[in-house]
Structures are given as C-alpha cells and as structure tokens.
Design an enzyme around this catalytic site. Structure first.
Site, PDB file in Angstrom:
ATOM      1  N   ASN A 174      -7.000  -3.978  -5.251  1.00 30.49           N
ATOM      2  CA  ASN A 174      -7.014  -5.416  -5.011  1.00 30.49           C
ATOM      3  C   ASN A 174      -6.869  -6.118  -6.349  1.00 30.49           C
ATOM      4  O   ASN A 174      -7.752  -6.026  -7.213  1.00 30.49           O
ATOM      5  CB  ASN A 174      -8.313  -5.834  -4.321  1.00 30.49           C
ATOM      6  CG  ASN A 174      -8.345  -5.387  -2.878  1.00 30.49           C
ATOM      7  OD1 ASN A 174      -7.576  -5.863  -2.046  1.00 30.49           O
ATOM      8  ND2 ASN A 174      -9.215  -4.445  -2.571  1.00 30.49           N
ATOM      9  N   ARG A 210      -7.321  -8.922  -7.654  1.00 26.56           N
ATOM     10  CA  ARG A 210      -8.025 -10.198  -7.598  1.00 26.56           C
ATOM     11  C   ARG A 210      -9.517  -9.921  -7.689  1.00 26.56           C
ATOM     12  O   ARG A 210      -9.949  -8.767  -7.732  1.00 26.56           O
ATOM     13  CB  ARG A 210      -7.719 -10.918  -6.280  1.00 26.56           C
ATOM     14  CG  ARG A 210      -8.021 -10.054  -5.058  1.00 26.56           C
ATOM     15  CD  ARG A 210      -7.855 -10.799  -3.760  1.00 26.56           C
ATOM     16  NE  ARG A 210      -7.874  -9.935  -2.598  1.00 26.56           N
ATOM     17  CZ  ARG A 210      -8.963  -9.443  -2.021  1.00 26.56           C
ATOM     18  NH1 ARG A 210     -10.157  -9.711  -2.538  1.00 26.56           N
ATOM     19  NH2 ARG A 210      -8.876  -8.680  -0.956  1.00 26.56           N
ATOM     20  N   LYS A 227       0.824  -1.205   0.000  1.00 30.28           N
ATOM     21  CA  LYS A 227       0.000   0.000   0.000  1.00 30.28           C
ATOM     22  C   LYS A 227       0.862   1.259   0.000  1.00 30.28           C
ATOM     23  O   LYS A 227       0.447   2.308  -0.495  1.00 30.28           O
ATOM     24  CB  LYS A 227      -0.948  -0.022   1.200  1.00 30.28           C
ATOM     25  CG  LYS A 227      -2.011  -1.109   1.130  1.00 30.28           C
ATOM     26  CD  LYS A 227      -2.963  -1.027   2.300  1.00 30.28           C
ATOM     27  CE  LYS A 227      -4.076  -2.052   2.184  1.00 30.28           C
ATOM     28  NZ  LYS A 227      -3.583  -3.420   2.283  1.00 30.28           N
ATOM     29  N   HIS A 245     -13.514  -2.459  10.507  1.00 30.23           N
ATOM     30  CA  HIS A 245     -12.930  -2.196   9.195  1.00 30.23           C
ATOM     31  C   HIS A 245     -13.100  -3.371   8.237  1.00 30.23           C
ATOM     32  O   HIS A 245     -12.390  -3.472   7.237  1.00 30.23           O
ATOM     33  CB  HIS A 245     -11.451  -1.811   9.322  1.00 30.23           C
ATOM     34  CG  HIS A 245     -11.202  -0.744  10.337  1.00 30.23           C
ATOM     35  ND1 HIS A 245     -11.611   0.558  10.148  1.00 30.23           N
ATOM     36  CD2 HIS A 245     -10.633  -0.789  11.565  1.00 30.23           C
ATOM     37  CE1 HIS A 245     -11.280   1.277  11.216  1.00 30.23           C
ATOM     38  NE2 HIS A 245     -10.696   0.480  12.087  1.00 30.23           N
ATOM     39  N   GLU A 273      -9.982   0.760  -4.887  1.00 28.69           N
ATOM     40  CA  GLU A 273     -10.757   1.225  -3.743  1.00 28.69           C
ATOM     41  C   GLU A 273     -10.424   2.683  -3.421  1.00 28.69           C
ATOM     42  O   GLU A 273      -9.249   3.076  -3.425  1.00 28.69           O
ATOM     43  CB  GLU A 273     -10.495   0.336  -2.532  1.00 28.69           C
ATOM     44  CG  GLU A 273     -10.853  -1.122  -2.778  1.00 28.69           C
ATOM     45  CD  GLU A 273     -10.849  -1.951  -1.511  1.00 28.69           C
ATOM     46  OE1 GLU A 273     -10.374  -1.449  -0.460  1.00 28.69           O
ATOM     47  OE2 GLU A 273     -11.324  -3.100  -1.549  1.00 28.69           O
ATOM     48  N   GLU A 306      -2.056   7.013   8.031  1.00 25.49           N
ATOM     49  CA  GLU A 306      -2.634   8.046   7.180  1.00 25.49           C
ATOM     50  C   GLU A 306      -3.811   8.697   7.897  1.00 25.49           C
ATOM     51  O   GLU A 306      -4.302   8.181   8.911  1.00 25.49           O
ATOM     52  CB  GLU A 306      -3.104   7.442   5.847  1.00 25.49           C
ATOM     53  CG  GLU A 306      -4.252   6.462   5.954  1.00 25.49           C
ATOM     54  CD  GLU A 306      -4.625   5.827   4.624  1.00 25.49           C
ATOM     55  OE1 GLU A 306      -3.832   5.932   3.666  1.00 25.49           O
ATOM     56  OE2 GLU A 306      -5.711   5.231   4.540  1.00 25.49           O
ATOM     57  N   GLU A 314      -6.327   1.593  -2.152  1.00 28.72           N
ATOM     58  CA  GLU A 314      -5.545   0.442  -2.583  1.00 28.72           C
ATOM     59  C   GLU A 314      -6.193  -0.160  -3.819  1.00 28.72           C
ATOM     60  O   GLU A 314      -7.333   0.157  -4.162  1.00 28.72           O
ATOM     61  CB  GLU A 314      -5.468  -0.616  -1.486  1.00 28.72           C
ATOM     62  CG  GLU A 314      -6.826  -1.188  -1.103  1.00 28.72           C
ATOM     63  CD  GLU A 314      -6.742  -2.241  -0.015  1.00 28.72           C
ATOM     64  OE1 GLU A 314      -5.810  -3.068  -0.076  1.00 28.72           O
ATOM     65  OE2 GLU A 314      -7.585  -2.236   0.886  1.00 28.72           O
TER      66      GLU A 314
END
Length: 653
Positions: free
Chosen positions: A281, A283, A116, A225, A265, A191, A279
């Site tokens: 993903n 997949r 990330k 989360h 995302e 962050e 980020e």
C-alpha cells in the site's frame, strides 16, 4: 516548506492529517461533499471548499475538482489521505504538474505497486516470497480453496473465497462487478487461500538515505476481508521470522526506490512459519496509530518531511516500547450479516480518552474519529465511526483497557459492532495471541455478542425516565403524582421494543414516588436523564437519553440497550402488506435477477442492493410469486418495500 495543505479526503482521515498540521503550523484546507458539510473535519480546517454532490464519484474521486479546490484556496501541497485518490498515479502526476507538492510516493512507485498482478512479479524478481496465481481455466480441485481478489483495490471489495470449482466462474464475475464499482477497474486474479493464515504487515518509511522499517502490525481479525482489530507488535512471532519479514519489506520498498510512508502486507502461515507477499500500500494505512504509539513517531509528520525534501531526523523516533491495540468501531449489525447502518449518531462518548488524535505521547486511550455526537452517518461512504486505540506496557493490559472503555462508551442512535469488539478483546483465544483470518470461524464471538433480551432493570429504568419526561412536559395538573390512581387495581404498563422484540414493563406511581412490581428493586431517584435503583441492596446508576421519535438509550454497568416506545395505536397507513421485502438500509438497487410475476423459492435472490460501498443480496424468505418489484437504479430508504412475495393462490406469504 509547505504553508497551506489540502487533504484530498474526508472524515477521520482529514482530521488526522489536520492534527499534525496544527502542531507544525501548517494551514489546512478541507474539501467536502454536500453530505459531509456538517462533519467536524470541515469545521476544523482553516478553509473549506464544497464539492457539489454526495457520492464519491461526484466529489472525492474527481481529480479535476480537487485540483481546482487547491487552486482556488491557494494550497501549495496536497495530502491524499488513505482511500479515494491516494494510490492514483495519474492524480499524483497531475498534482506535481500543477506545481503543487505531492505528499506521497512518486507516481512511478504507485504504478508499480498499484496492480497486484504486476507487483507480485516485481517482488518475485526482488527475492520476496509470493503466492502462485491461478485462472478459471487452470484451477484444479487440489488447488482449493482459492481466493479471488481485485487487482486495483483493497478493503475486502472484489474479494471472494471459493471452495468448489463449480462456483469459481460465478464468484469471479461477482468480484469483477464489485471491483469495477468500487475502483473503476474490474480486473481480478486468483491465488491460493490459506485457511488459518495471519495478515501481518510491515511499516516502511522510504527517504533519501534508504528505507526505515518501523516494525510490524498484525491485522488478522477481519470480517468480509476487512480489518476489525489491529495491533503492534504482532503477537506470537518468532524473532527470526520477525527479522525476515522486516528484511523482505525493506527489499520490497528498495526495489522501487520508495519514498514516504508505505506498508508491505504479507500472508503468514503460522504452521510452517512461511510468509508470502500480498501487496504494498503506497500510502498511510488506516491502522497506522498502533505503530505511532509503539514507536513514538508521528507518521504524518514524517510524510511531510520527506515531501519537503528534508532529511529525516531519526532522533524524533522514540524507543520501541509496549503494545497498542486498535479496533474499528463500525455502524453495522454483525448479527444480521454485518448490515451497515445510517442515520444520526445521537451520542458518541468514550470514557477515559487521553486525547483525540493524540500523536506525540503514549496515551492510555486514543480515539480517531470523523464523527461526534449529533453527526449524520450517510449512506454514501464507509460505515466506520472511529478507531479506538489503547496503549499499555503489555498486550493484555492494552486489551483490557480497550475493552473496558468500549463497554462503558455511550453510543446512541445507531447499531454498532461495539459488543462484538468487547467480546473479541476479552476472548481467551485472542488474549493468547492465537489470531488468524478465520478467527470468526474458529470462535463463537459473533453468536455470543449477538444482542439478547435487555436486562430487565435497563427496561425498568427506561420506563421511569420516560414517565419523568412526561411529568415535566405536563401543562396541567402538575401537582398530581405520575401514575396516580384512587384505587390501584393494576400497574402502569410501558411497552418498549428492542430490535424486533417487544417488552412490557410494569410499574407503579404515586405520592411516594415510583415503585417496581419486583420486591428487590427500589427507585432512589429519577429524572429523564438518570435513574438510580437499589437492586438487591446494591445501588446502580442508569444513564438515559431520550431521543426523537421516543427512542430511548440506556447505559449502566449491567449493559446498554437501545429501545423505542411502542405506541398504543398504529396508523393504518404505516402497515405494509404481509410478505413485503423491506430494505434493511438505504441504498441503490443495482440488480433484479427475477421478473415481476416470477415464481421463486425460499432463499432465492430477488434483488441486489448497494450501500456503503458493499453489495447486499435480498433473498425471498419463502417460496411464492414476486410482485411490486423495484427497478434497477432506484434509490430506496430503510424500510421501503422492495417487493412482495405471495403464494400461488394470491395470499401473501
């Protein structure tokens, strides 16, 4: 062309990929741990290969074992699913080096987006908005609140919200430990945390002719989360913002020449209408069904097409229409700090399901699950039982359909988050589209969905069904009515427990059948599996399931209840010392911050338990002296004594 495909994953994930393969005529191979041997995905595959062991580290995370399984079973392709090795670039390289088709992006793309920290720098260079990184040394009061995140993982593991600078070093240490345990990489970063942000992600499909964008999903309702409710398209999103999100996602995928299905995302701030890259993903995502239903596309088929090097036929992607909402049904107890549950799922039935893994049409209701009635939910993996997805022409229709199906589902044997999901879907804030990552903080859905005392008619129906069960078991005096007495001086009594609360149910039996002590209730018919009552002149049907150990589950229009019969006499061997701290779930002891004989205060951490990929801190209920502590590394079962807290005079607290 792929002939035989191995899915390097388990449960619902494997079943989802198998469903597409069956339709396309591709043979399938399942790999499975010892703990998963009895699950449906193993039975559904054309071939199954056992991996010795039960934990992920022993089985599904062993790339060498997966490749050996592919060689032994003759698989010419491997689909990694989502989770485990799906974003492991070294595994992808090993698959390709073995001459096996890799159903996923290039290893280089996985590496570029796998960190990330590095991916944010790459996206910033590509013109995609990103959040500023902080460190323990540079963070200041004005930067609060902050979010600590694992660089190599997701799913809420290794993630902590920090609101005071004094807590930052400790939370970073906890996040590093959890990230190392979950992903084998303890790297974290810091962050800004957007209080009322929304989690909006864009589905991309990279192919040889470019990047196809298949709309966005809103995944803002989360606990710890981790996503709980997902939907497509995202509600209350301005057209210009939607277009900008899609373009940013396209740019992100194009920057790494991405091939296959992936998700970009973003954190969206509704107040400023700004969004920031979180980020990518590399997949398929857990929540991909909502995109499939809205866009009329099979994303797994698209992955296979790209992997085979064939061009995408855009004609197979249907017209974008309607709205889809997905919920993650977990074996967990939201009212008790989201404690994961394990054991036998004795009954799992959702009414009105158009089809399991129904991919090509837009059904009213779809269920993607790795479990079925009678399946064992182990402690080694995630606690998600199923994804239940509803599609309808409008968002409110989809939410209503999904809430009704969940409310009427028969979910026996384990505590689930079903009532919370129903409460969310029927809540005015959700229905208005005012979703955000702090949804649970802004609403009282957790409190309002917490189980209270069961409806008294549920308890009465359970008692009558138990009486019928006992009647049918009798070997002698079968002609004597249940509960019959020469002189009726008092009613029969059945004691049922719902959670930690016991309830006394009083009833009568005799030649005329069963009767309630309440004048407004009549028993119209009774059996061990169904009791029909007339309540205030209204006929109500109660479905009853009596399980092992005298567990009783009751489902009716007035609600559901999971009960157990309280025995009249208790074996002294089953009584634990007062002040005992009991394991709330099976797991492994990974930390004991106090010593045997130490004095503790109320609320002080006594030990840390790891179960179902999460860490759970067990605190002292009162002040006193700790004795009989379990050791680090010890495996414990639910209900085991972890420690005893007694007062300074030697009496248990």
């Amino acid at each position: 062309m792929i002939k035989r495909l191995l899915v390097a994953n388990r449960g619902e994930i494997a079943r989802r990929v198998f469903a597409t393969c069956r339709r396309l005529g591709i043979e399938t191979v399942a790999i499975h741990s010892d703990a998963d041997a009895g699950l449906p995905f193993v039975r559904e595959a054309d071939a199954a290969y056992a991996l010795s062991g039960s934990t992920p580290a022993e089985t599904y995370l062993r790339a060498d074992l997966v490749l050996e399984a592919a060689r032994r079973t003759g698989a010419d392709a491997i689909h990694p699913g989502y989770g485990f090795l799906s974003e492991n670039a070294d595994f992808a390289r090993a698959v390709i080096a073995a001459g096996i088709t890799w159903v996923g992006p290039a290893p280089e793309s996985i590496e570029q987006m796998g960190s990330k920290i590095a991916s944010k720098k790459l996206m910033e260079a590509a013109g995609v908005p990103v959040l500023t990184n902080h460190s323990v040394e540079t963070a200041r009061e004005k930067d609060l609140p902050l979010l600590v995140k694992a660089s190599a993982g997701g799913g809420g593991r290794g993630m902590r919200v920090v609101r005071t600078l004094a807590d930052l070093p400790g939370e970073v240490a906890k996040a590093e430990s959890e990230a190392q345990s979950a992903f084998g990489d303890g790297t974290v970063f810091i962050e800004p945390y957007v209080e009322h942000g929304r989690h909006v992600e864009v589905q991309v499909l990279g192919h040889r002719d470019g990047v196809l964008v298949l709309g966005e999903r809103d995944c803002s309702i989360q606990r710890r989360h981790q996503k709980v409710v997902e939907e497509a398209p995202a509600p209350n999103l301005a057209d210009q913002t939607r277009a900008a999100l899609h373009e940013a996602a396209r740019a992100a995928a194009a920057a790494i020449d991405y091939r296959g299905a992936g998700t970009v995302e973003f954190l969206y701030d509704a107040e400023t209408e700004r969004f920031f890259f979180l980020e990518m993903n590399t997949r398929l995502q857990v929540e991909h069904p909502v995109t499939e239903l809205v866009h009329g596309v099979d994303l797994v088929e698209a992955q296979l097409t790209v992997a085979e090097g064939r061009p995408l036929d855009l004609r197979v992607i249907g017209e974008t229409y309607g709205h889809a909402v997905e919920v993650r049904l977990y074996a967990e107890d939201p009212a008790h700090d989201w404690q994961p549950q394990s054991g036998v799922l004795t009954r799992f039935e959702v009414p009105g399901v158009s089809g399991e893994f129904d991919l090509l049409n837009r059904p009213g209701l779809r269920v993607d699950s790795g479990f079925e009635s009678g399946s064992e939910v182990s402690t080694h993996y995630d606690a998600m039982l199923a994804k239940v997805i509803a599609w309808a022409p409008s968002r409110q229709e989809a939410a209503r359909k999904l809430a009704d199906a969940l409310a009427k589902a028969q979910l026996h044997g384990l505590v689930t988050n079903r009532d919370l999901l129903v409460e969310i879907l029927r809540h005015d804030t959700f229905l208005s589209g005012e979703v955000s990552t702090d949804f649970f903080d802004r609403t009282a859905v957790i409190e309002s969905s917490a189980p209270g005392d069961p409806d008294p008619h549920l308890l009465f129906a359970a008692a009558i069904a138990l009486a019928e069960r006992d009647r049918l078991r009798r070997r002698v005096q079968q002609g004597v009515p249940v509960g019959w007495r020469n002189v009726v001086s008092q009613p029969q009594r059945t004691v049922l427990a719902a959670g930690d609360t016991e309830h006394v149910v009083e009833w009568h039996g005799g030649r005329d059948g069963y009767a309630s002590t309440s004048d407004d209730v009549r028993v119209l018919s009774a059996s061990p599996s169904e009791v029909v009552l007339e309540v205030d002149s209204i006929r109500v049907r109660f479905h009853v399931a009596i399980g092992p150990g005298d567990a009783v589950a009751v489902d009716a229009p007035v609600g559901s209840a999971q009960l157990r019969v309280v025995p009249r006499f208790v074996d002294p061997a089953d009584v634990v010392a007062q002040g005992s701290l009991l394991a709330p779930m099976p797991g492994t002891v990974i930390g004991v911050p106090v010593e045997d004989g130490a004095e503790v205060t109320a609320g002080q951490p006594v030990l840390v338990l790891e179960a179902m990929k999460m860490q759970h801190t067990i605190n002292a209920p009162t002040g006193g002296v700790v004795t009989d502590l379990v050791a680090v590394g010890q495996q414990v079962a639910a209900g085991d004594v972890l420690a005893v807290v007694s007062d300074n005079e030697g009496e248990e607290s």
